[in-house]
Design a protein around this motif. Structure first.
Motif, PDB file in Angstrom:
ATOM      1  N   UNK A 114       0.830  -1.207   0.000  1.00 14.19           N
ATOM      2  CA  UNK A 114       0.000   0.000   0.000  1.00 14.19           C
ATOM      3  C   UNK A 114       0.865   1.258   0.000  1.00 14.19           C
ATOM      4  N   UNK A 115       0.388   2.292  -0.684  1.00 15.27           N
ATOM      5  CA  UNK A 115       1.099   3.573  -0.714  1.00 15.27           C
ATOM      6  C   UNK A 115       1.431   4.048   0.694  1.00 15.27           C
ATOM      7  N   UNK A 116       0.435   4.027   1.579  1.00 20.97           N
ATOM      8  CA  UNK A 116       0.624   4.548   2.931  1.00 20.97           C
ATOM      9  C   UNK A 116       1.733   3.822   3.683  1.00 20.97           C
ATOM     10  N   UNK A 117       1.902   2.533   3.440  1.00 17.09           N
ATOM     11  CA  UNK A 117       2.949   1.778   4.124  1.00 17.09           C
ATOM     12  C   UNK A 117       4.339   2.242   3.696  1.00 17.09           C
ATOM     13  N   UNK A 118       4.506   2.461   2.395  1.00 15.91           N
ATOM     14  CA  UNK A 118       5.820   2.886   1.906  1.00 15.91           C
ATOM     15  C   UNK A 118       6.071   4.356   2.245  1.00 15.91           C
ATOM     16  N   UNK A 119       5.031   5.168   2.208  1.00 13.37           N
ATOM     17  CA  UNK A 119       5.176   6.564   2.630  1.00 13.37           C
ATOM     18  C   UNK A 119       5.634   6.608   4.087  1.00 13.37           C
ATOM     19  N   UNK A 120       5.019   5.803   4.937  1.00 11.11           N
ATOM     20  CA  UNK A 120       5.413   5.754   6.351  1.00 11.11           C
ATOM     21  C   UNK A 120       6.854   5.259   6.503  1.00 11.11           C
ATOM     22  N   UNK A 121       7.247   4.267   5.700  1.00  9.43           N
ATOM     23  CA  UNK A 121       8.612   3.743   5.747  1.00  9.43           C
ATOM     24  C   UNK A 121       9.632   4.838   5.457  1.00  9.43           C
ATOM     25  N   UNK A 122       9.472   5.538   4.323  1.00 12.72           N
ATOM     26  CA  UNK A 122      10.453   6.558   3.952  1.00 12.72           C
ATOM     27  C   UNK A 122      10.353   7.795   4.833  1.00 12.72           C
ATOM     28  N   UNK A 123       9.170   8.145   5.279  1.00 12.73           N
ATOM     29  CA  UNK A 123       9.044   9.261   6.220  1.00 12.73           C
ATOM     30  C   UNK A 123       9.839   8.941   7.480  1.00 12.73           C
ATOM     31  N   UNK A 124       9.751   7.707   7.947  1.00 18.42           N
ATOM     32  CA  UNK A 124      10.506   7.293   9.126  1.00 18.42           C
ATOM     33  C   UNK A 124      12.008   7.317   8.907  1.00 18.42           C
ATOM     34  N   UNK A 125      12.459   6.845   7.760  1.00 22.20           N
ATOM     35  CA  UNK A 125      13.891   6.860   7.447  1.00 22.20           C
ATOM     36  C   UNK A 125      14.402   8.295   7.392  1.00 22.20           C
ATOM     37  N   UNK A 126      13.692   9.151   6.666  1.00 22.67           N
ATOM     38  CA  UNK A 126      14.127  10.548   6.541  1.00 22.67           C
ATOM     39  C   UNK A 126      14.103  11.240   7.904  1.00 22.67           C
ATOM     40  N   UNK A 127      13.044  10.996   8.707  1.00 19.25           N
ATOM     41  CA  UNK A 127      12.940  11.608  10.030  1.00 19.25           C
ATOM     42  C   UNK A 127      14.081  11.123  10.923  1.00 19.25           C
ATOM     43  N   UNK A 128      14.349   9.815  10.930  1.00 20.56           N
ATOM     44  CA  UNK A 128      15.454   9.291  11.735  1.00 20.56           C
ATOM     45  C   UNK A 128      16.783   9.909  11.308  1.00 20.56           C
ATOM     46  N   UNK A 129      16.980  10.047  10.004  1.00 19.81           N
ATOM     47  CA  UNK A 129      18.212  10.648   9.508  1.00 19.81           C
ATOM     48  C   UNK A 129      18.364  12.095   9.939  1.00 19.81           C
ATOM     49  N   UNK A 130      17.299  12.865   9.816  1.00 20.95           N
ATOM     50  CA  UNK A 130      17.392  14.275  10.188  1.00 20.95           C
ATOM     51  C   UNK A 130      17.476  14.459  11.699  1.00 20.95           C
ATOM     52  N   UNK A 131      16.862  13.563  12.463  1.00 22.95           N
ATOM     53  CA  UNK A 131      17.032  13.594  13.922  1.00 22.95           C
ATOM     54  C   UNK A 131      18.486  13.305  14.289  1.00 22.95           C
ATOM     55  N   UNK A 132      19.098  12.342  13.596  1.00 28.68           N
ATOM     56  CA  UNK A 132      20.510  12.026  13.833  1.00 28.68           C
ATOM     57  C   UNK A 132      21.398  13.203  13.439  1.00 28.68           C
ATOM     58  N   UNK A 133      21.055  13.881  12.350  1.00 28.18           N
ATOM     59  CA  UNK A 133      21.806  15.059  11.935  1.00 28.18           C
ATOM     60  C   UNK A 133      21.724  16.140  13.004  1.00 28.18           C
ATOM     61  N   UNK A 134      20.533  16.388  13.524  1.00 30.13           N
ATOM     62  CA  UNK A 134      20.359  17.380  14.581  1.00 30.13           C
ATOM     63  C   UNK A 134      21.223  17.021  15.794  1.00 30.13           C
ATOM     64  N   UNK A 135      21.222  15.755  16.174  1.00 26.22           N
ATOM     65  CA  UNK A 135      22.018  15.311  17.310  1.00 26.22           C
ATOM     66  C   UNK A 135      23.518  15.505  17.041  1.00 26.22           C
ATOM     67  N   UNK A 136      23.957  15.175  15.830  1.00 27.29           N
ATOM     68  CA  UNK A 136      25.360  15.359  15.455  1.00 27.29           C
ATOM     69  C   UNK A 136      25.760  16.823  15.535  1.00 27.29           C
ATOM     70  N   UNK A 137      24.912  17.710  15.023  1.00 28.74           N
ATOM     71  CA  UNK A 137      25.229  19.138  14.997  1.00 28.74           C
ATOM     72  C   UNK A 137      25.087  19.796  16.364  1.00 28.74           C
ATOM     73  N   UNK A 138      24.282  19.217  17.233  1.00 30.41           N
ATOM     74  CA  UNK A 138      24.071  19.784  18.561  1.00 30.41           C
ATOM     75  C   UNK A 138      25.092  19.301  19.571  1.00 30.41           C
ATOM     76  N   UNK A 139      25.782  18.204  19.223  1.00 26.88           N
ATOM     77  CA  UNK A 139      26.700  17.563  20.180  1.00 26.88           C
ATOM     78  C   UNK A 139      28.047  18.127  20.255  1.00 26.88           C
TER      79      UNK A 139
END
Length: 139
Positions: A114-139
């Motif tokens: 389903x579209x929604x399943x893959x949208x949720x998958x990539x939204x999660x990957x991108x969100x995790x990546x940008x959260x990690x970026x924020x942590x890297x830049x804040x540390x």
């Protein structure tokens, strides 16, 4: 075709952010879910290994140093999609010289799910990546 986009404001200048994420082989420097990246074909293709051991091969299709962005497609992926195109870009935040906004977006055609399943998958990957970026830049 489905799509998703995630953005994150980070406490660093656009130039500093781009120095960290702008290299096509730089994912392991800021995204723990990708501990290994090997560049091939003159740096136009990256072979990634995820923390779970999966292999993803991505091809650089556009790169704009001045605009602080690049786009890539999948050559090989465990994800149930075709026609994948993702873009990572860094934007200046008006009036905030030491703040940037990073946007990671993608469009794709889900394959067998389903579209929604893959949208949720990539939204999660991108969100995790940008959260990690924020942590890297804040540390």
């Amino acid at each position: 075709m489905a799509s998703t986009s995630v953005s994150q404001v980070v406490p660093a200048s656009p130039e500093r952010v781009w120095r960290l994420i702008g290299g096509f082989g730089s994912l392991p420097d800021w995204f723990p879910a990708i501990p290994e990246c090997v560049l091939v074909e003159g740096g136009r293709v990256r072979r990634l290994r995820t923390a779970e051991g999966e292999v993803v091969v991505e091809r650089l299709v556009s790169f704009d140093e001045q605009a602080g962005s690049y786009a890539y497609t999948f050559d090989e992926t465990p994800f149930p999609v075709t026609g994948y195109l993702a873009t990572l870009r860094v934007h200046a935040v008006p009036g905030e010289k030491d703040t940037a906004e990073v946007q990671w977006s993608g469009r794709f055609v889900p394959r067998g799910v389903e579209d929604d399943d893959v949208i949720a998958l990539f939204t999660g990957i991108y969100r995790d990546g940008l959260d990690a970026l924020l942590k890297t830049l804040s540390g």
